[in-house]
Design a protein around this motif. Sequence first.
Motif, PDB file in Angstrom:
ATOM      1  N   SER A   1       0.859  -1.179   0.000  1.00 15.42           N
ATOM      2  CA  SER A   1       0.000   0.000   0.000  1.00 15.42           C
ATOM      3  C   SER A   1       0.901   1.236   0.000  1.00 15.42           C
ATOM      4  O   SER A   1       2.093   1.154   0.299  1.00 15.42           O
ATOM      5  CB  SER A   1      -0.897   0.004   1.240  1.00 15.42           C
ATOM      6  N   ASP A   2       0.322   2.380  -0.322  1.00 16.92           N
ATOM      7  CA  ASP A   2       1.121   3.602  -0.434  1.00 16.92           C
ATOM      8  C   ASP A   2       1.821   3.966   0.864  1.00 16.92           C
ATOM      9  O   ASP A   2       2.891   4.572   0.853  1.00 16.92           O
ATOM     10  CB  ASP A   2       0.251   4.778  -0.891  1.00 16.92           C
ATOM     11  N   ASP A   3       1.214   3.604   2.009  1.00 22.31           N
ATOM     12  CA  ASP A   3       1.828   3.949   3.292  1.00 22.31           C
ATOM     13  C   ASP A   3       2.697   2.814   3.851  1.00 22.31           C
ATOM     14  O   ASP A   3       3.182   2.901   4.988  1.00 22.31           O
ATOM     15  CB  ASP A   3       0.765   4.344   4.318  1.00 22.31           C
ATOM     16  N   TYR A   4       2.880   1.766   3.062  1.00 29.17           N
ATOM     17  CA  TYR A   4       3.737   0.639   3.441  1.00 29.17           C
ATOM     18  C   TYR A   4       3.211  -0.117   4.671  1.00 29.17           C
ATOM     19  O   TYR A   4       3.953  -0.839   5.321  1.00 29.17           O
ATOM     20  CB  TYR A   4       5.180   1.089   3.682  1.00 29.17           C
ATOM     21  N   LEU A   5       1.927   0.013   4.975  1.00 36.41           N
ATOM     22  CA  LEU A   5       1.360  -0.690   6.117  1.00 36.41           C
ATOM     23  C   LEU A   5       0.686  -1.991   5.713  1.00 36.41           C
ATOM     24  O   LEU A   5       0.201  -2.730   6.566  1.00 36.41           O
ATOM     25  CB  LEU A   5       0.349   0.205   6.849  1.00 36.41           C
ATOM     26  N   MET A   6       0.658  -2.282   4.413  1.00 36.67           N
ATOM     27  CA  MET A   6       0.074  -3.533   3.929  1.00 36.67           C
ATOM     28  C   MET A   6       0.973  -4.137   2.859  1.00 36.67           C
ATOM     29  O   MET A   6       1.398  -3.455   1.931  1.00 36.67           O
ATOM     30  CB  MET A   6      -1.332  -3.298   3.377  1.00 36.67           C
ATOM     31  N   LEU A   7       1.288  -5.413   3.030  1.00 36.61           N
ATOM     32  CA  LEU A   7       2.111  -6.165   2.085  1.00 36.61           C
ATOM     33  C   LEU A   7       1.236  -7.194   1.380  1.00 36.61           C
ATOM     34  O   LEU A   7       0.520  -7.954   2.032  1.00 36.61           O
ATOM     35  CB  LEU A   7       3.246  -6.884   2.822  1.00 36.61           C
ATOM     36  N   TYR A   8       1.276  -7.197   0.044  1.00 36.59           N
ATOM     37  CA  TYR A   8       0.583  -8.199  -0.766  1.00 36.59           C
ATOM     38  C   TYR A   8       1.639  -9.070  -1.454  1.00 36.59           C
ATOM     39  O   TYR A   8       2.575  -8.557  -2.044  1.00 36.59           O
ATOM     40  CB  TYR A   8      -0.262  -7.550  -1.858  1.00 36.59           C
ATOM     41  N   LYS A   9       1.464 -10.381  -1.389  1.00 37.94           N
ATOM     42  CA  LYS A   9       2.271 -11.304  -2.195  1.00 37.94           C
ATOM     43  C   LYS A   9       1.294 -12.140  -3.000  1.00 37.94           C
ATOM     44  O   LYS A   9       0.397 -12.771  -2.431  1.00 37.94           O
ATOM     45  CB  LYS A   9       3.154 -12.191  -1.325  1.00 37.94           C
ATOM     46  N   SER A  10       1.440 -12.120  -4.301  1.00 36.03           N
ATOM     47  CA  SER A  10       0.418 -12.695  -5.161  1.00 36.03           C
ATOM     48  C   SER A  10       0.255 -14.203  -4.981  1.00 36.03           C
ATOM     49  O   SER A  10      -0.847 -14.729  -5.105  1.00 36.03           O
ATOM     50  CB  SER A  10       0.722 -12.380  -6.631  1.00 36.03           C
ATOM     51  N   LYS A  11       1.350 -14.890  -4.645  1.00 35.08           N
ATOM     52  CA  LYS A  11       1.264 -16.335  -4.458  1.00 35.08           C
ATOM     53  C   LYS A  11       2.179 -16.774  -3.331  1.00 35.08           C
ATOM     54  O   LYS A  11       3.333 -16.357  -3.261  1.00 35.08           O
ATOM     55  CB  LYS A  11       1.665 -17.081  -5.743  1.00 35.08           C
ATOM     56  N   ILE A  12       1.652 -17.614  -2.457  1.00 36.59           N
ATOM     57  CA  ILE A  12       2.482 -18.218  -1.421  1.00 36.59           C
ATOM     58  C   ILE A  12       3.216 -19.413  -2.017  1.00 36.59           C
ATOM     59  O   ILE A  12       2.626 -20.220  -2.729  1.00 36.59           O
ATOM     60  CB  ILE A  12       1.619 -18.711  -0.237  1.00 36.59           C
ATOM     61  N   SER A  13       4.495 -19.504  -1.732  1.00 32.82           N
ATOM     62  CA  SER A  13       5.271 -20.650  -2.194  1.00 32.82           C
ATOM     63  C   SER A  13       5.992 -21.284  -1.016  1.00 32.82           C
ATOM     64  O   SER A  13       6.066 -20.703   0.072  1.00 32.82           O
ATOM     65  CB  SER A  13       6.293 -20.217  -3.246  1.00 32.82           C
ATOM     66  N   GLU A  14       6.518 -22.476  -1.211  1.00 33.72           N
ATOM     67  CA  GLU A  14       7.225 -23.153  -0.131  1.00 33.72           C
ATOM     68  C   GLU A  14       8.457 -22.379   0.304  1.00 33.72           C
ATOM     69  O   GLU A  14       8.892 -22.476   1.451  1.00 33.72           O
ATOM     70  CB  GLU A  14       7.608 -24.571  -0.570  1.00 33.72           C
ATOM     71  N   GLU A  15       9.020 -21.583  -0.600  1.00 29.50           N
ATOM     72  CA  GLU A  15      10.192 -20.779  -0.249  1.00 29.50           C
ATOM     73  C   GLU A  15       9.870 -19.683   0.763  1.00 29.50           C
ATOM     74  O   GLU A  15      10.764 -19.100   1.384  1.00 29.50           O
ATOM     75  CB  GLU A  15      10.796 -20.128  -1.499  1.00 29.50           C
ATOM     76  N   ASP A  16       8.577 -19.390   0.944  1.00 30.67           N
ATOM     77  CA  ASP A  16       8.176 -18.321   1.859  1.00 30.67           C
ATOM     78  C   ASP A  16       8.147 -18.772   3.309  1.00 30.67           C
ATOM     79  O   ASP A  16       7.949 -17.947   4.204  1.00 30.67           O
ATOM     80  CB  ASP A  16       6.788 -17.791   1.480  1.00 30.67           C
ATOM     81  N   GLU A  17       8.320 -20.077   3.548  1.00 30.17           N
ATOM     82  CA  GLU A  17       8.249 -20.546   4.920  1.00 30.17           C
ATOM     83  C   GLU A  17       9.345 -19.888   5.752  1.00 30.17           C
ATOM     84  O   GLU A  17      10.496 -19.811   5.348  1.00 30.17           O
ATOM     85  CB  GLU A  17       8.405 -22.067   4.976  1.00 30.17           C
ATOM     86  N   GLY A  18       8.970 -19.376   6.909  1.00 31.01           N
ATOM     87  CA  GLY A  18       9.916 -18.675   7.774  1.00 31.01           C
ATOM     88  C   GLY A  18       9.273 -17.435   8.356  1.00 31.01           C
ATOM     89  O   GLY A  18       8.054 -17.327   8.442  1.00 31.01           O
ATOM     90  N   GLU A  19      10.082 -16.504   8.728  1.00 34.53           N
ATOM     91  CA  GLU A  19       9.569 -15.314   9.410  1.00 34.53           C
ATOM     92  C   GLU A  19       9.330 -14.165   8.446  1.00 34.53           C
ATOM     93  O   GLU A  19      10.167 -13.826   7.621  1.00 34.53           O
ATOM     94  CB  GLU A  19      10.556 -14.865  10.489  1.00 34.53           C
ATOM     95  N   VAL A  20       8.165 -13.561   8.578  1.00 33.55           N
ATOM     96  CA  VAL A  20       7.875 -12.289   7.924  1.00 33.55           C
ATOM     97  C   VAL A  20       8.085 -11.219   8.986  1.00 33.55           C
ATOM     98  O   VAL A  20       7.449 -11.258  10.039  1.00 33.55           O
ATOM     99  CB  VAL A  20       6.447 -12.236   7.370  1.00 33.55           C
ATOM    100  N   LYS A  21       8.982 -10.289   8.725  1.00 34.66           N
ATOM    101  CA  LYS A  21       9.420  -9.353   9.755  1.00 34.66           C
ATOM    102  C   LYS A  21       9.308  -7.916   9.264  1.00 34.66           C
ATOM    103  O   LYS A  21       9.520  -7.628   8.087  1.00 34.66           O
ATOM    104  CB  LYS A  21      10.867  -9.668  10.140  1.00 34.66           C
ATOM    105  N   VAL A  22       8.973  -7.034  10.207  1.00 29.05           N
ATOM    106  CA  VAL A  22       8.944  -5.598   9.939  1.00 29.05           C
ATOM    107  C   VAL A  22       9.922  -4.916  10.894  1.00 29.05           C
ATOM    108  O   VAL A  22       9.910  -5.177  12.103  1.00 29.05           O
ATOM    109  CB  VAL A  22       7.532  -5.011  10.127  1.00 29.05           C
ATOM    110  N   ILE A  23      10.761  -4.049  10.359  1.00 26.70           N
ATOM    111  CA  ILE A  23      11.690  -3.251  11.165  1.00 26.70           C
ATOM    112  C   ILE A  23      11.349  -1.780  10.965  1.00 26.70           C
ATOM    113  O   ILE A  23      11.224  -1.317   9.834  1.00 26.70           O
ATOM    114  CB  ILE A  23      13.158  -3.495  10.762  1.00 26.70           C
ATOM    115  N   VAL A  24      11.170  -1.082  12.063  1.00 25.76           N
ATOM    116  CA  VAL A  24      10.894   0.357  12.012  1.00 25.76           C
ATOM    117  C   VAL A  24      11.955   1.054  12.851  1.00 25.76           C
ATOM    118  O   VAL A  24      12.165   0.707  14.020  1.00 25.76           O
ATOM    119  CB  VAL A  24       9.488   0.695  12.549  1.00 25.76           C
ATOM    120  N   GLU A  25      12.613   2.031  12.271  1.00 30.63           N
ATOM    121  CA  GLU A  25      13.659   2.761  12.992  1.00 30.63           C
ATOM    122  C   GLU A  25      13.472   4.255  12.802  1.00 30.63           C
ATOM    123  O   GLU A  25      13.417   4.752  11.680  1.00 30.63           O
ATOM    124  CB  GLU A  25      15.047   2.338  12.510  1.00 30.63           C
ATOM    125  N   THR A  26      13.370   4.967  13.926  1.00 29.80           N
ATOM    126  CA  THR A  26      13.246   6.422  13.916  1.00 29.80           C
ATOM    127  C   THR A  26      14.352   6.999  14.799  1.00 29.80           C
ATOM    128  O   THR A  26      15.189   6.261  15.331  1.00 29.80           O
ATOM    129  CB  THR A  26      11.877   6.870  14.452  1.00 29.80           C
TER     130      THR A  26
END
Length: 229
Positions: free
Chosen positions: A191-216
Amino acid sequence: KQWYQRRVRGRNTSVSQTLPSGKPTTTSSSIGYLVINDDTTLEILTPFLLAEVGSSSAVLSFSVTSRVNDQVSSDMVTWYKDSVVLEAGNGLTFASSHKQLIIASPSAADEGYYRVMVQMTTLTLEGSMQLAVTSALPSVEFSSDTYVGRTGEQLIFTIAVGGNPVPTVAQIEWYIGTTRVEQGDTNIRFSDDYLMLYKSKISEEDEGEVKVIVETSAGRTEEGQLLQS
């Protein structure tokens, strides 16, 4: 193949921050919180002011009471920070005949000791005050703790962020596993504000952690979720 997503405990790394404490040191008989001459009183109304980063303004102020009715006008008042004379401009304004110093959108650079000098007809009065500026670590929260999907289906992650200052788009980073994903990557859209992530297809390579890092400027926060079969 069915996929499940569960939350990973967030990791916060704070930036060391020491706030000024106590009252400004009295450097002479004419500097302090309340200065009294036979007929005139100078009172510092904000001896220690705590402001937040991102707040609209911080206001330092004083008052003068005189039995002889010697009114204070703006040309009698001089404000200093670190021995430098302050003038209007660059986020600084004066009000109430210079009895108020207004600092717009205070930041860490505005922290420190301020001094005001009032040159009256028969005497000069001075007072000092201290400004501290606080901030809050950024926060990241996923919209849900569980995601259910199947291989080949669309994957959607939504987050909410907070903190003081509020994180900008440029301060939000997404990772799938150890790989950072960005707008324009294959099968990836944000999304324009980077608060939503879309991935068109889940694959076996995606197994693991989805992580967000925010630094101010206030510090760094990590929050993740595990995507498991």
